[in-house]
Design a protein around this motif. Structure first.
Motif, PDB file in Angstrom:
ATOM      1  N   ALA A 132      -7.088   5.628 -17.501  1.00  0.00           N
ATOM      2  CA  ALA A 132      -7.621   6.868 -17.618  1.00  0.00           C
ATOM      3  C   ALA A 132      -6.690   7.965 -17.181  1.00  0.00           C
ATOM      4  CB  ALA A 132      -8.858   7.028 -16.609  1.00  0.00           C
ATOM      5  N   GLY A 183      -4.119   8.774 -19.447  1.00  0.00           N
ATOM      6  CA  GLY A 183      -4.227   9.515 -20.708  1.00  0.00           C
ATOM      7  C   GLY A 183      -4.623  10.981 -20.135  1.00  0.00           C
ATOM      8  N   VAL A 184      -4.999  11.284 -19.166  1.00  0.00           N
ATOM      9  CA  VAL A 184      -5.293  12.733 -18.787  1.00  0.00           C
ATOM     10  C   VAL A 184      -3.780  13.227 -18.631  1.00  0.00           C
ATOM     11  CG1 VAL A 184      -6.112  14.251 -17.085  1.00  0.00           C
ATOM     12  CG2 VAL A 184      -7.686  12.599 -17.901  1.00  0.00           C
ATOM     13  N   PHE A 218      -0.890  12.577 -20.063  1.00  0.00           N
ATOM     14  CA  PHE A 218      -0.581  12.965 -21.422  1.00  0.00           C
ATOM     15  C   PHE A 218      -0.947  14.280 -21.974  1.00  0.00           C
ATOM     16  CE2 PHE A 218       3.096  10.594 -22.201  1.00  0.00           C
ATOM     17  CZ  PHE A 218       2.851   9.208 -21.799  1.00  0.00           C
ATOM     18  N   ALA A 219      -2.463  14.220 -21.972  1.00  0.00           N
ATOM     19  CA  ALA A 219      -3.142  15.443 -22.396  1.00  0.00           C
ATOM     20  C   ALA A 219      -2.415  16.613 -21.611  1.00  0.00           C
ATOM     21  CB  ALA A 219      -4.548  15.411 -22.331  1.00  0.00           C
ATOM     22  N   LEU A 220      -2.422  16.762 -20.533  1.00  0.00           N
ATOM     23  CA  LEU A 220      -1.671  17.802 -19.811  1.00  0.00           C
ATOM     24  C   LEU A 220      -0.242  18.050 -20.286  1.00  0.00           C
ATOM     25  CD1 LEU A 220      -2.832  17.378 -16.197  1.00  0.00           C
ATOM     26  CD2 LEU A 220      -3.523  19.172 -17.799  1.00  0.00           C
ATOM     27  N   ILE A 273       0.967  17.422 -23.217  1.00  0.00           N
ATOM     28  CA  ILE A 273       0.896  18.334 -24.411  1.00  0.00           C
ATOM     29  C   ILE A 273       0.548  19.860 -24.179  1.00  0.00           C
ATOM     30  CG2 ILE A 273      -0.270  18.261 -26.739  1.00  0.00           C
ATOM     31  CD1 ILE A 273      -0.414  15.521 -26.882  1.00  0.00           C
ATOM     32  N   SER A 274      -0.494  20.038 -23.390  1.00  0.00           N
ATOM     33  CA  SER A 274      -0.925  21.428 -23.156  1.00  0.00           C
ATOM     34  C   SER A 274       0.609  22.263 -22.564  1.00  0.00           C
ATOM     35  CB  SER A 274      -1.852  21.675 -22.280  1.00  0.00           C
ATOM     36  OG  SER A 274      -3.110  20.798 -22.985  1.00  0.00           O
TER      37      SER A 274
END
Lengths: 146, 131, 104
Positions: free
Chosen positions: B95, B98-99, B101-103, B105-106
């Motif tokens: 988890a 995943g978070v 990698f989302a950061l 990308i942002s």
């Protein structure tokens, strides 16, 4: 990662193998009582079976098998099954997550009611982990131009 | 012989600590953001392997009940508690990755770079032009 | 600046190796992990789970019984963690609509 792979071996083998991976993952979830396994392991294998098709056939064709918005819905249903078992036990008069009070609904003895309670909880965890892993993958590839 | 016994008993922990040091090196010394994240994942995996390696026992078997080995003699089975806790730790690691990698990308969408020094200069220029 | 980074890494490594001297040998049957009574004269949790798992839940796998029955709260918290991670990824990365072009 969003384009169809142009190697014929990869396309054919991934299409043949993916249902067998799902079947073996269901076996691992339901035999968590008798051999190493359980909810988390089976849920990850189910997510791997869905992600194999997404990687090898492209995003457009894979939407026909498993739509993009279905991931978070399945994740929420899994968490609801887990909490729902706990609250069902509370409605029957016991404490939260005390499975022996399930013997009032199911026609089994108290010791077997704990075994059935463990099975429901593992199914909930498996569905939740599968939905959420596929949802994280789909969100990371949100704005990828084809 | 005491030194040899000591080294034979403890070499598994030293390998795990080598993985820990590799993970920490990746997090501190590399400048690319994705390489730092790979270092963090190696760090988490080394802690999980340390717990599993430390819970083994000579003469014990897998914690699944066998009809031939009686359960009342608890020295024949290994302790199931560290394995249970590490199952939770693996999922929490997934988890967190995943978070993270989302950061990343942002950050890339906003600053158009993944390098740490260029990113820090861009952030300082942003905060200077805001005041 | 890089010299300070390497120094911190080497000091951390030496500290960890010094700390691992105090651990018991791997696989020792007399370690605190494997005894029947813990050092404060209370029963060991792992030994209690081994002895009573089949009697309480009629399930041979002790790890599943510990995870879902004796420690069910921890599994509930962990499911909440991965659910929160999925919701965070969804909220961070959706397409934002422009405020100026509503369809009305």
């Amino acid at each position: 990662m969003t384009r169809k792979s142009d190697n014929p071996i990869v396309s054919l083998v991934s299409r043949i193998i993916s249902p067998f991976i799902m079947l073996f993952a269901l076996y691992v979830i339901f035999h968590g009582h008798y051999s190493p396994g359980g909810g988390f392991q089976g849920g990850t294998m189910l997510a791997a079976a869905v992600l194999l098709i997404r990687l090898s056939a492209g995003n457009e064709i894979a939407q026909l098998q498993f739509k993009k918005d279905l991931g978070t819905i399945l994740g929420s249903i899994g968490v609801l099954v887990y909490f729902g078992t706990g609250f069902l036990v509370m409605l029957l008069g016991g404490k939260f997550l005390d499975y022996k009070y399930l013997a009032k609904i199911l026609p089994v003895s108290e010791v077997m009611a704990r075994s059935w309670g463990i099975l429901f909880v593992e199914i909930g965890v498996g569905i939740a982990v599968m939905g959420l892993l596929v949802a994280i993958y789909d969100d990371l590839l949100e704005g990828d131009p084809l | 012989m005491k030194t040899l016994d000591f080294m034979l008993g403890h070499y598994a922990y030293w390998f795990t600590l080598a993985l820990l040091a590799i993970g920490l090196y990746g997090m501190m010394m590399k400048k690319n953001l994705v390489k730092k994240l790979i270092g963090m994942t190696i760090f988490q995996v080394s802690v999980i392997i340390f717990y599993i390696a430390g819970s083994s026992k000579w003469g014990g078997t897998v914690p699944v009940m066998d009809k031939a080995i009686d359960v009342a003699d608890s020295t024949k089975y290994i302790n199931p508690l560290p394995h249970t806790l590490m199952l939770t730790a693996i999922v929490v690691g997934v988890a967190t990755t995943g978070v993270a990698f989302a950061l990343v990308i942002s950050i890339y969408k906003r600053y158009k770079t993944l390098d740490e020094t260029v990113l820090l200069e861009g952030m300082k220029k942003d905060s200077d032009s805001d005041e | 600046m890089k010299f300070v980074n390497y120094l911190i890494l080497i000091v951390f490594g030496c500290l960890m190796i010094y700390a691992s001297m105090g651990l018991p040998s791997r696989g020792d049957t007399d370690a605190i992990l494997n005894r029947d009574i813990s050092p404060v004269n209370s029963p060991n949790a792992g030994v209690h789970y081994i002895k009573n798992a089949y009697k309480d839940a009629h399930t041979p796998n002790m790890v599943t019984v510990t995870l879902a029955d004796y420690r069910g709260y921890d599994t509930m918290g962990e499911t909440t963690v991965i659910f929160t991670a999925g919701i965070i990824c969804f909220l961070l990365l959706r397409k934002k609509r422009n405020i100026n072009d509503k369809k009305e």
